[in-house]
Design a protein around this motif. Structure first.
Motif, PDB file in Angstrom:
ATOM      1  N   HIS A 165     -22.616 -63.936  47.965  1.00 40.21           N
ATOM      2  CA  HIS A 165     -21.453 -63.879  47.082  1.00 40.21           C
ATOM      3  C   HIS A 165     -21.520 -62.580  46.290  1.00 40.21           C
ATOM      4  CE1 HIS A 165     -20.528 -68.078  47.998  1.00 40.21           C
ATOM      5  NE2 HIS A 165     -21.818 -68.317  47.867  1.00 40.21           N
ATOM      6  N   VAL A 166     -20.566 -61.703  46.531  1.00 38.93           N
ATOM      7  CA  VAL A 166     -20.537 -60.391  45.872  1.00 38.93           C
ATOM      8  C   VAL A 166     -19.336 -60.325  44.938  1.00 38.93           C
ATOM      9  CG1 VAL A 166     -21.817 -59.137  47.636  1.00 38.93           C
ATOM     10  CG2 VAL A 166     -19.356 -59.464  47.912  1.00 38.93           C
ATOM     11  N   ALA A 167     -19.213 -59.234  44.190  1.00 38.33           N
ATOM     12  CA  ALA A 167     -18.202 -59.141  43.136  1.00 38.33           C
ATOM     13  C   ALA A 167     -16.784 -59.226  43.675  1.00 38.33           C
ATOM     14  CB  ALA A 167     -18.396 -57.843  42.356  1.00 38.33           C
ATOM     15  N   ASN A 168     -16.563 -58.755  44.893  1.00 36.82           N
ATOM     16  CA  ASN A 168     -15.199 -58.716  45.434  1.00 36.82           C
ATOM     17  C   ASN A 168     -14.954 -59.737  46.534  1.00 36.82           C
ATOM     18  OD1 ASN A 168     -17.010 -57.220  46.998  1.00 36.82           O
ATOM     19  ND2 ASN A 168     -15.402 -55.947  47.876  1.00 36.82           N
ATOM     20  N   GLY A 169     -15.823 -60.763  46.644  1.00 39.57           N
ATOM     21  CA  GLY A 169     -15.573 -61.777  47.654  1.00 39.57           C
ATOM     22  C   GLY A 169     -16.848 -62.409  48.182  1.00 39.57           C
ATOM     23  N   ARG A 203     -23.838 -70.738  43.306  1.00 38.61           N
ATOM     24  CA  ARG A 203     -25.003 -70.688  42.422  1.00 38.61           C
ATOM     25  C   ARG A 203     -25.303 -69.257  41.982  1.00 38.61           C
ATOM     26  NH1 ARG A 203     -28.544 -75.186  42.455  1.00 38.61           N
ATOM     27  NH2 ARG A 203     -27.737 -76.934  43.657  1.00 38.61           N
ATOM     28  N   ASN A 204     -25.090 -68.297  42.853  1.00 42.35           N
ATOM     29  CA  ASN A 204     -25.430 -66.906  42.549  1.00 42.35           C
ATOM     30  C   ASN A 204     -24.336 -65.982  43.067  1.00 42.35           C
ATOM     31  OD1 ASN A 204     -28.164 -68.379  43.624  1.00 42.35           O
ATOM     32  ND2 ASN A 204     -28.573 -67.192  41.784  1.00 42.35           N
ATOM     33  N   ARG A 205     -23.855 -65.108  42.217  1.00 42.55           N
ATOM     34  CA  ARG A 205     -22.935 -64.049  42.655  1.00 42.55           C
ATOM     35  C   ARG A 205     -23.487 -62.717  42.172  1.00 42.55           C
ATOM     36  NH1 ARG A 205     -18.196 -64.047  45.047  1.00 42.55           N
ATOM     37  NH2 ARG A 205     -17.845 -66.262  44.587  1.00 42.55           N
ATOM     38  N   LEU A 206     -23.578 -61.759  43.079  1.00 44.74           N
ATOM     39  CA  LEU A 206     -24.120 -60.450  42.728  1.00 44.74           C
ATOM     40  C   LEU A 206     -23.038 -59.603  42.050  1.00 44.74           C
ATOM     41  CD1 LEU A 206     -26.201 -59.581  45.924  1.00 44.74           C
ATOM     42  CD2 LEU A 206     -26.696 -61.169  44.067  1.00 44.74           C
ATOM     43  N   PRO A 207     -23.411 -58.770  41.098  1.00 40.66           N
ATOM     44  CA  PRO A 207     -22.423 -58.003  40.325  1.00 40.66           C
ATOM     45  C   PRO A 207     -21.988 -56.703  41.000  1.00 40.66           C
ATOM     46  CG  PRO A 207     -24.600 -57.597  39.442  1.00 40.66           C
ATOM     47  CD  PRO A 207     -24.780 -58.598  40.562  1.00 40.66           C
ATOM     48  N   ILE A 208     -22.116 -56.612  42.315  1.00 42.10           N
ATOM     49  CA  ILE A 208     -21.732 -55.377  43.013  1.00 42.10           C
ATOM     50  C   ILE A 208     -20.681 -55.684  44.067  1.00 42.10           C
ATOM     51  CG2 ILE A 208     -24.010 -54.342  42.671  1.00 42.10           C
ATOM     52  CD1 ILE A 208     -24.355 -54.905  45.763  1.00 42.10           C
ATOM     53  N   ILE A 251     -38.041 -49.448  41.297  1.00 41.27           N
ATOM     54  CA  ILE A 251     -37.510 -50.440  42.239  1.00 41.27           C
ATOM     55  C   ILE A 251     -37.010 -51.658  41.466  1.00 41.27           C
ATOM     56  CG2 ILE A 251     -38.103 -51.972  44.171  1.00 41.27           C
ATOM     57  CD1 ILE A 251     -40.163 -49.880  45.025  1.00 41.27           C
ATOM     58  N   GLY A 252     -37.737 -52.045  40.436  1.00 45.91           N
ATOM     59  CA  GLY A 252     -37.304 -53.163  39.603  1.00 45.91           C
ATOM     60  C   GLY A 252     -35.992 -52.875  38.896  1.00 45.91           C
ATOM     61  N   VAL A 253     -35.810 -51.643  38.431  1.00 48.02           N
ATOM     62  CA  VAL A 253     -34.564 -51.252  37.760  1.00 48.02           C
ATOM     63  C   VAL A 253     -33.390 -51.363  38.727  1.00 48.02           C
ATOM     64  CG1 VAL A 253     -33.356 -49.362  36.606  1.00 48.02           C
ATOM     65  CG2 VAL A 253     -35.789 -49.714  36.184  1.00 48.02           C
ATOM     66  N   VAL A 254     -33.609 -50.903  39.954  1.00 49.73           N
ATOM     67  CA  VAL A 254     -32.561 -50.975  40.969  1.00 49.73           C
ATOM     68  C   VAL A 254     -32.209 -52.429  41.287  1.00 49.73           C
ATOM     69  CG1 VAL A 254     -32.050 -50.526  43.411  1.00 49.73           C
ATOM     70  CG2 VAL A 254     -33.036 -48.728  41.980  1.00 49.73           C
ATOM     71  N   MET A 255     -33.232 -53.281  41.401  1.00 47.53           N
ATOM     72  CA  MET A 255     -32.971 -54.682  41.709  1.00 47.53           C
ATOM     73  C   MET A 255     -32.246 -55.381  40.559  1.00 47.53           C
ATOM     74  SD  MET A 255     -33.773 -55.124  44.761  1.00 47.53           S
ATOM     75  CE  MET A 255     -33.691 -56.909  44.937  1.00 47.53           C
ATOM     76  N   GLN A 256     -32.507 -54.973  39.317  1.00 45.50           N
ATOM     77  CA  GLN A 256     -31.773 -55.520  38.180  1.00 45.50           C
ATOM     78  C   GLN A 256     -30.295 -55.166  38.291  1.00 45.50           C
ATOM     79  OE1 GLN A 256     -33.188 -57.189  34.848  1.00 45.50           O
ATOM     80  NE2 GLN A 256     -31.176 -57.889  35.541  1.00 45.50           N
ATOM     81  N   LYS A 257     -30.005 -53.942  38.692  1.00 41.89           N
ATOM     82  CA  LYS A 257     -28.619 -53.517  38.886  1.00 41.89           C
ATOM     83  C   LYS A 257     -27.977 -54.278  40.032  1.00 41.89           C
ATOM     84  CE  LYS A 257     -25.128 -50.575  38.251  1.00 41.89           C
ATOM     85  NZ  LYS A 257     -24.352 -50.467  36.990  1.00 41.89           N
ATOM     86  N   LEU A 258     -28.748 -54.537  41.071  1.00 40.11           N
ATOM     87  CA  LEU A 258     -28.233 -55.198  42.266  1.00 40.11           C
ATOM     88  C   LEU A 258     -27.980 -56.687  42.041  1.00 40.11           C
ATOM     89  CD1 LEU A 258     -27.653 -54.702  45.325  1.00 40.11           C
ATOM     90  CD2 LEU A 258     -30.007 -55.389  45.765  1.00 40.11           C
ATOM     91  N   GLU A 281     -32.680 -68.674  39.807  1.00 41.18           N
ATOM     92  CA  GLU A 281     -32.901 -67.220  39.889  1.00 41.18           C
ATOM     93  C   GLU A 281     -33.254 -66.817  41.316  1.00 41.18           C
ATOM     94  OE1 GLU A 281     -32.221 -65.296  37.500  1.00 41.18           O
ATOM     95  OE2 GLU A 281     -32.325 -66.518  35.693  1.00 41.18           O
ATOM     96  N   LEU A 282     -32.788 -65.630  41.723  1.00 44.95           N
ATOM     97  CA  LEU A 282     -33.122 -65.104  43.049  1.00 44.95           C
ATOM     98  C   LEU A 282     -34.461 -64.366  43.037  1.00 44.95           C
ATOM     99  CD1 LEU A 282     -29.639 -63.726  44.164  1.00 44.95           C
ATOM    100  CD2 LEU A 282     -30.818 -65.721  45.105  1.00 44.95           C
ATOM    101  N   LEU A 283     -34.796 -63.732  41.922  1.00 42.93           N
ATOM    102  CA  LEU A 283     -35.992 -62.893  41.885  1.00 42.93           C
ATOM    103  C   LEU A 283     -36.567 -62.847  40.477  1.00 42.93           C
ATOM    104  CD1 LEU A 283     -37.844 -60.750  43.308  1.00 42.93           C
ATOM    105  CD2 LEU A 283     -36.168 -59.023  42.599  1.00 42.93           C
ATOM    106  N   MET A 284     -37.899 -62.881  40.394  1.00 41.81           N
ATOM    107  CA  MET A 284     -38.587 -62.580  39.140  1.00 41.81           C
ATOM    108  C   MET A 284     -39.410 -61.316  39.347  1.00 41.81           C
ATOM    109  SD  MET A 284     -41.535 -64.415  36.854  1.00 41.81           S
ATOM    110  CE  MET A 284     -42.743 -63.164  37.319  1.00 41.81           C
TER     111      MET A 284
END
Length: 433
Positions: free
Chosen positions: A94-98, A114-119, A178-185, A211-214
């Motif tokens: 599930h992504v931001a546009n569909g 349950r989870n939608r990514l903000p991208i 890598i953690g910063v990028v995954m937070q954005k993702l 949660e998907l990732l810690m």
């Protein structure tokens, strides 16, 4: 409705909670599963925001007790929005546009999830050249494939891979980017935390629900006193018992993955089993070049390529899925796992040492004498000795590997028959403990 007309849930100065909740859910569609709210944008992490919306609807109609009434309506809303189940969907992201299906189909429609990514999903997003250059400076080519598969693995709610990932180095290499990028993702679907706390705190597991990732950005090198919860979360296939402060424990479905950055290995005080180390993908990062100038804006540049990075992760997920969730592992990654296991279980290092004992088939040594020599070796090599019982159990477990045989009728220096092992010769006199 005219300005001075009362809403249907406020007629003749009588307040109807059910009608209020119906109107609220009509304006703000959501469902409630196991006490948590979900919308088409995923799990609602800010319930105070819902309470604020309720308050604003009530505010024109009440002059006192409004906040208290809003709090009570939040609980009524849980019952009105109750849904028995919200499926965990491994076949789509599930992504931001569909909604992107892993078979390649994309739909603009959104559904409760349950989870939608903000991208946004953009199949024509440019290749993330800064990201790829960053990874080539950080990892060996085959290890980049492993990372690509693991980050892709974190896009869907599943534990089928049954491993966590650890990137280790000496520090300063930039691996935490890598953690910063995954937070954005992943956005709110990622939680920053501590692996040690997951084992230590009875409430930490519930914080990882949905949660998907810690990410453990700076993993402590202290040995874990237990590994039960960590191993259970990594391989979770059944609902787990979760506990929140001041609330009755409940059963929750878990699919969180773990990504840690450290200067050393993940250690356990007592668990040196293959099961503990089998659940770890350990990548070694390259040393930082002494003449490298760090870019303070690197994280911003990487996050600017997030849509292309998403496609890169998606490629890794599809490769992992095609390989039945078995990760690509370089010979170095496999060696890292074995080295971590041997380093943690220093009894095996002792058996392979020189100058203290020698493996010799026709020689026997009492367990007490062998343990004294082992403690001397630990002192000389700055290791913390395991207990005598742990040493004996380890020797029995690896007896075939080292050609040993346990015997409880070995004669000691006083002529007594005691426990010991055939296949080991002492090269130094056992110290008195």
């Amino acid at each position: 409705m005219e300005r001075n007309e009362s809403p249907r849930w406020m007629q003749d100065k009588h307040f109807n909670e059910i009608l209020f909740c119906e109107d609220f859910l009509s304006a703000h569609p959501m469902v409630c599963v196991d006490g948590s709210f979900f919308t088409v944008e995923g799990r609602v992490t800010d319930e105070e925001g819902i309470r604020k919306q309720i308050y604003e609807m009530l505010r024109p109609h009440f002059t006192s007790g409004t906040a208290r009434r809003a709090t009570g309506l939040l609980e009524t809303l849980r019952l009105e929005a109750y849904t028995q189940e919200l499926p965990i969907q491994e076949d789509r992201i599930h992504v931001a546009n569909g909604t992107l299906f892993l078979n390649g189909e994309f739909r603009a429609e959104k559904e409760f999830c349950r989870n939608r990514l903000p991208i946004r999903y953009d199949p024509s997003a440019p290749q993330p050249v800064t990201w790829l250059r960053f990874l080539s400076d950080l990892l060996e080519p085959e290890d980049i494939l492993t990372l690509q598969e693991y980050l892709g693995y974190c896009l869907i709610p599943t534990n089928r891979g049954q491993v966590m990932m650890l990137l280790k180095g000496n520090g300063g290499e930039g691996k935490s980017r890598i953690g910063v990028v995954m937070q954005k993702l992943l956005g709110s679907n990622l939680k920053n935390g501590s692996i040690a706390k997951v084992e230590r705190s009875p409430f930490a597991r519930a914080d990882l629900e949905h949660e998907l990732l810690m990410v453990d950005d700076d993993m402590k090198l202290e040995a874990l006193q237990s590994t039960h919860y960590l191993k259970s979360l990594i391989t979770a296939e059944m609902p787990m018992d979760l506990e929140r402060k001041g609330e009755q424990s409940y059963q929750g479905k878990m699919y969180v993955r773990f990504l840690a950055f450290s200067n050393g290995d993940l250690e356990s005080l007592y668990d040196h089993s293959d099961g503990f180390y089998r659940r770890q993908l350990i990548l070694s990062v390259k040393k930082k070049p002494p003449d490298r100038e760090d870019d303070p804006f690197l994280a911003d540049k990487l996050c600017g390529e997030i849509e292309g990075i998403f496609l890169w992760c998606l490629e890794g997920l599809r490769r992992l899925q095609a390989n039945n969730f078995r990760f690509t592992e370089s010979s170095q990654t496999k060696a890292n796992r074995e080295d971590a296991r041997r380093e943690a279980d220093n009894v095996l290092l002792f058996l392979r040492s020189e100058g203290y004992i020698r493996l010799k088939a026709d020689n026997a040594i009492p367990s007490a004498a062998l343990y004294s020599i082992y403690c001397l070796w630990c002192s000389d090599n700055a290791y913390k000795p395991r207990s005598a019982r742990t040493v004996s159990m380890t020797l029995k477990k690896h007896a075939d590997e080292f050609g040993l045989e346990h015997d409880n009728h070995i004669q000691n220096a006083l002529g007594k028959r005691v426990n010991g092992f055939w296949g080991i010769e002492a090269l130094v006199a056992p110290p008195v403990l």
